[in-house]
Write an enzyme that holds these catalytic residues in place. Structure first.
Site, PDB file in Angstrom:
ATOM      1  N   GLY A  10       0.819  -1.211   0.000  1.00 42.42           N
ATOM      2  CA  GLY A  10       0.000   0.000   0.000  1.00 42.42           C
ATOM      3  C   GLY A  10       0.854   1.263   0.000  1.00 42.42           C
ATOM      4  O   GLY A  10       2.083   1.211   0.086  1.00 42.42           O
ATOM      5  N   LEU A  36      -5.952  -9.942   6.792  1.00 42.01           N
ATOM      6  CA  LEU A  36      -6.842  -9.253   7.737  1.00 42.01           C
ATOM      7  C   LEU A  36      -8.298  -9.675   7.581  1.00 42.01           C
ATOM      8  O   LEU A  36      -9.115  -9.421   8.464  1.00 42.01           O
ATOM      9  CB  LEU A  36      -6.743  -7.726   7.552  1.00 42.01           C
ATOM     10  CG  LEU A  36      -5.679  -6.990   8.355  1.00 42.01           C
ATOM     11  CD1 LEU A  36      -4.292  -7.525   8.109  1.00 42.01           C
ATOM     12  CD2 LEU A  36      -5.729  -5.500   8.093  1.00 42.01           C
ATOM     13  N   THR A  61      -9.575  -0.069   2.173  1.00 40.03           N
ATOM     14  CA  THR A  61      -9.618   1.379   1.941  1.00 40.03           C
ATOM     15  C   THR A  61     -10.570   1.779   0.805  1.00 40.03           C
ATOM     16  O   THR A  61     -10.632   2.953   0.450  1.00 40.03           O
ATOM     17  CB  THR A  61      -8.207   1.929   1.625  1.00 40.03           C
ATOM     18  OG1 THR A  61      -7.670   1.206   0.520  1.00 40.03           O
ATOM     19  CG2 THR A  61      -7.284   1.818   2.817  1.00 40.03           C
ATOM     20  N   THR A 100      -8.758   7.438  10.325  1.00 41.13           N
ATOM     21  CA  THR A 100      -9.154   8.328   9.229  1.00 41.13           C
ATOM     22  C   THR A 100     -10.028   9.497   9.685  1.00 41.13           C
ATOM     23  O   THR A 100     -10.736   9.396  10.699  1.00 41.13           O
ATOM     24  CB  THR A 100      -9.943   7.501   8.180  1.00 41.13           C
ATOM     25  OG1 THR A 100     -10.556   8.380   7.236  1.00 41.13           O
ATOM     26  CG2 THR A 100     -11.059   6.687   8.824  1.00 41.13           C
ATOM     27  N   ASP A 101     -10.015  10.575   8.910  1.00 41.07           N
ATOM     28  CA  ASP A 101     -10.932  11.698   9.138  1.00 41.07           C
ATOM     29  C   ASP A 101     -12.383  11.282   8.903  1.00 41.07           C
ATOM     30  O   ASP A 101     -13.309  11.969   9.342  1.00 41.07           O
ATOM     31  CB  ASP A 101     -10.571  12.880   8.208  1.00 41.07           C
ATOM     32  CG  ASP A 101     -10.577  12.496   6.738  1.00 41.07           C
ATOM     33  OD1 ASP A 101     -10.194  11.352   6.410  1.00 41.07           O
ATOM     34  OD2 ASP A 101     -10.970  13.328   5.893  1.00 41.07           O
ATOM     35  N   TYR A 124     -17.149   2.481   5.789  1.00 39.65           N
ATOM     36  CA  TYR A 124     -15.698   2.559   5.980  1.00 39.65           C
ATOM     37  C   TYR A 124     -15.382   3.311   7.276  1.00 39.65           C
ATOM     38  O   TYR A 124     -14.595   2.852   8.108  1.00 39.65           O
ATOM     39  CB  TYR A 124     -15.064   3.252   4.772  1.00 39.65           C
ATOM     40  CG  TYR A 124     -13.605   3.611   4.958  1.00 39.65           C
ATOM     41  CD1 TYR A 124     -12.607   2.634   4.918  1.00 39.65           C
ATOM     42  CD2 TYR A 124     -13.217   4.936   5.192  1.00 39.65           C
ATOM     43  CE1 TYR A 124     -11.264   2.979   5.098  1.00 39.65           C
ATOM     44  CE2 TYR A 124     -11.879   5.276   5.364  1.00 39.65           C
ATOM     45  CZ  TYR A 124     -10.915   4.296   5.318  1.00 39.65           C
ATOM     46  OH  TYR A 124      -9.590   4.635   5.500  1.00 39.65           O
ATOM     47  N   TRP A 149      -6.943  11.695   3.287  1.00 34.47           N
ATOM     48  CA  TRP A 149      -6.735  11.969   1.850  1.00 34.47           C
ATOM     49  C   TRP A 149      -5.292  11.622   1.454  1.00 34.47           C
ATOM     50  O   TRP A 149      -4.566  12.467   0.888  1.00 34.47           O
ATOM     51  CB  TRP A 149      -7.040  13.431   1.544  1.00 34.47           C
ATOM     52  CG  TRP A 149      -8.453  13.890   1.743  1.00 34.47           C
ATOM     53  CD1 TRP A 149      -9.408  13.318   2.544  1.00 34.47           C
ATOM     54  CD2 TRP A 149      -9.078  15.041   1.143  1.00 34.47           C
ATOM     55  NE1 TRP A 149     -10.562  14.041   2.477  1.00 34.47           N
ATOM     56  CE2 TRP A 149     -10.393  15.102   1.633  1.00 34.47           C
ATOM     57  CE3 TRP A 149      -8.640  16.017   0.267  1.00 34.47           C
ATOM     58  CZ2 TRP A 149     -11.295  16.104   1.260  1.00 34.47           C
ATOM     59  CZ3 TRP A 149      -9.531  17.025  -0.103  1.00 34.47           C
ATOM     60  CH2 TRP A 149     -10.838  17.061   0.377  1.00 34.47           C
TER      61      TRP A 149
END
Ligand SMILES: NC(=O)c1ccc[n+]([C@@H]2O[C@H](COP(=O)([O-])OP(=O)(O)OC[C@H]3O[C@@H](n4cnc5c(N)ncnc54)[C@H](OP(=O)(O)O)[C@@H]3O)[C@@H](O)[C@H]2O)c1
Length: 298
Positions: A10, A36, A61, A100-101, A124, A149
């Site tokens: 990734g 995972l 993701t 994450t945001d 997500y 992002w």
């Protein structure tokens, strides 16, 4: 120190490899080494690998696909980190995890701090929130870094997509009513290692911390695209600025809802780690230069 790194194919995993190699014996785990989506198998794999530190950028993701593949997203983003954290806690090992945001609903109207209430709008975001909570509550020594992002010179990301579409001569409709903090994988990787160096060697303090960790600045996707094209023209990656049409989320429907305004505030991270995050313009320029160099060499 034996370090187990997941997600090595990734964006962030790739950027972490050369940095973590300088910190200990690095074991690179791809999906075939540690899957995972099979949380039930993870503890046995960890027993066999016996890392002192797990660094876990691996995740589901695909934000829109998660709306349909709920069980798969939950397994990778919520259940798997919970197993890792439980294993680390039971064996006095440490875990670095990423979130994450998209755990926020985007309605606050200013940059989010770590203590703000969460409220994910999509599967997500819910799956990542469950994963981070499991790590925070596990009792394992941990660092959880929320970023946003993410882009890199390789991988599936907005910067590379914009360059490709511009080169295809496509006219581009880009949303201007979603604002966030684009962050380069390279700068997040450097920040991760700074946090590890500062916080994890000591076994004295149990528990750990949650930090927001993004490049400095906030832009809409539309403004980010404009800066990408400006930088790309300046470096010669593109001949001309493409035509970009400003649109809104209604004009560009996506399966998963996104927060309107989800920049993250870095203050706590910078104070605790002593590491100052670069501006998003500096990180973007460095990434565009890497892309140029990569293209020249291939
Ligand atoms: N991308 C963003 O914009 C963004 C924003 C905020 C936070 N984050 C978080 O930051 C972290 C790093 O993101 P990234 O952009 O580097 O992600 P990425 O480029 O999409 O890479 C994800 C990695 O996870 C691996 N992976 C996916 N499913 C797996 C599974 N079932 N078992 C094992 N490995 C699996 C992938 O392996 P394969 O190559 O085999 O698929 C890949 O190496 C993640 O925790 C992500 O949630 C990302």
């Amino acid at each position: 120190m034996k370090i187990l790194l997941t997600g090595v194919t990734g964006q962030l995993g790739r950027a972490l490899i050369p940095l973590l190699e300088t910190r200990g014996e690095l074991v690179r785990a791809s999906r075939s080494d540690l899957d995972l989506s099979r949380p039930g198998d993870i503890a046995a794999r960890l027993d066999a690998l016996a890392p002192d530190l797990i660094v876990n950028p691996a995740a589901w993701t695909a934000v829109d696909a998660a709306e349909d593949e709920v069980a798969e997203a939950m397994a990778a983003n919520a259940e798997a980190p919970a197993v890792m954290a439980h294993w680390a806690g039971s064996n006095d090992r440490a875990l670095v995890h990423f979130s994450t945001d998209y755990v926020f609903d985007g309605r606050k109207g200013s940059a989010y701090v770590e203590t703000d209430a969460t409220g994910p709008l999509n599967v997500y975001g819910r799956s990542k929130l469950e994963g981070e909570r499991a790590v925070l509550d596990s009792g394992a020594r941990h660092i959880v870094l929320r970023s946003s992002w993410i882009y890199a010179p390789r991988g599936a990301n907005f910067v590379l997509t914009m360059l490709r579409l511009a080169r295809e001569g496509r006219s581009l409709n880009i949303v201007s009513d979603q604002v966030g903090s684009p962050t380069s994988a390279a700068s997040l990787a450097r920040a991760t290692v700074a946090a590890i160096d500062r916080e994890l060697p000591s076994r004295e303090t149990p528990g750990g911390n949650l930090y927001h960790c993004v490049d400095r600045g906030a832009v809409s996707w539309f403004e980010f695209a404009r800066r990408i094209f400006e930088g790309a023209v300046e470096l010669g990656l593109l001949e001309n600025m493409p035509e970009v049409v400003e649109t809104d989320s209604e004009g560009f429907p996506q399966k998963a809802l996104r927060p309107e305004y989800s920049p993250l505030d870095n203050t706590l991270f910078e104070q605790a780690s002593g590491h100052v995050m670069p501006t998003l313009d500096a990180s973007l320029k460095a990434c565009l230069k890497d892309i140029l160099e990569h293209e020249r060499n291939t």
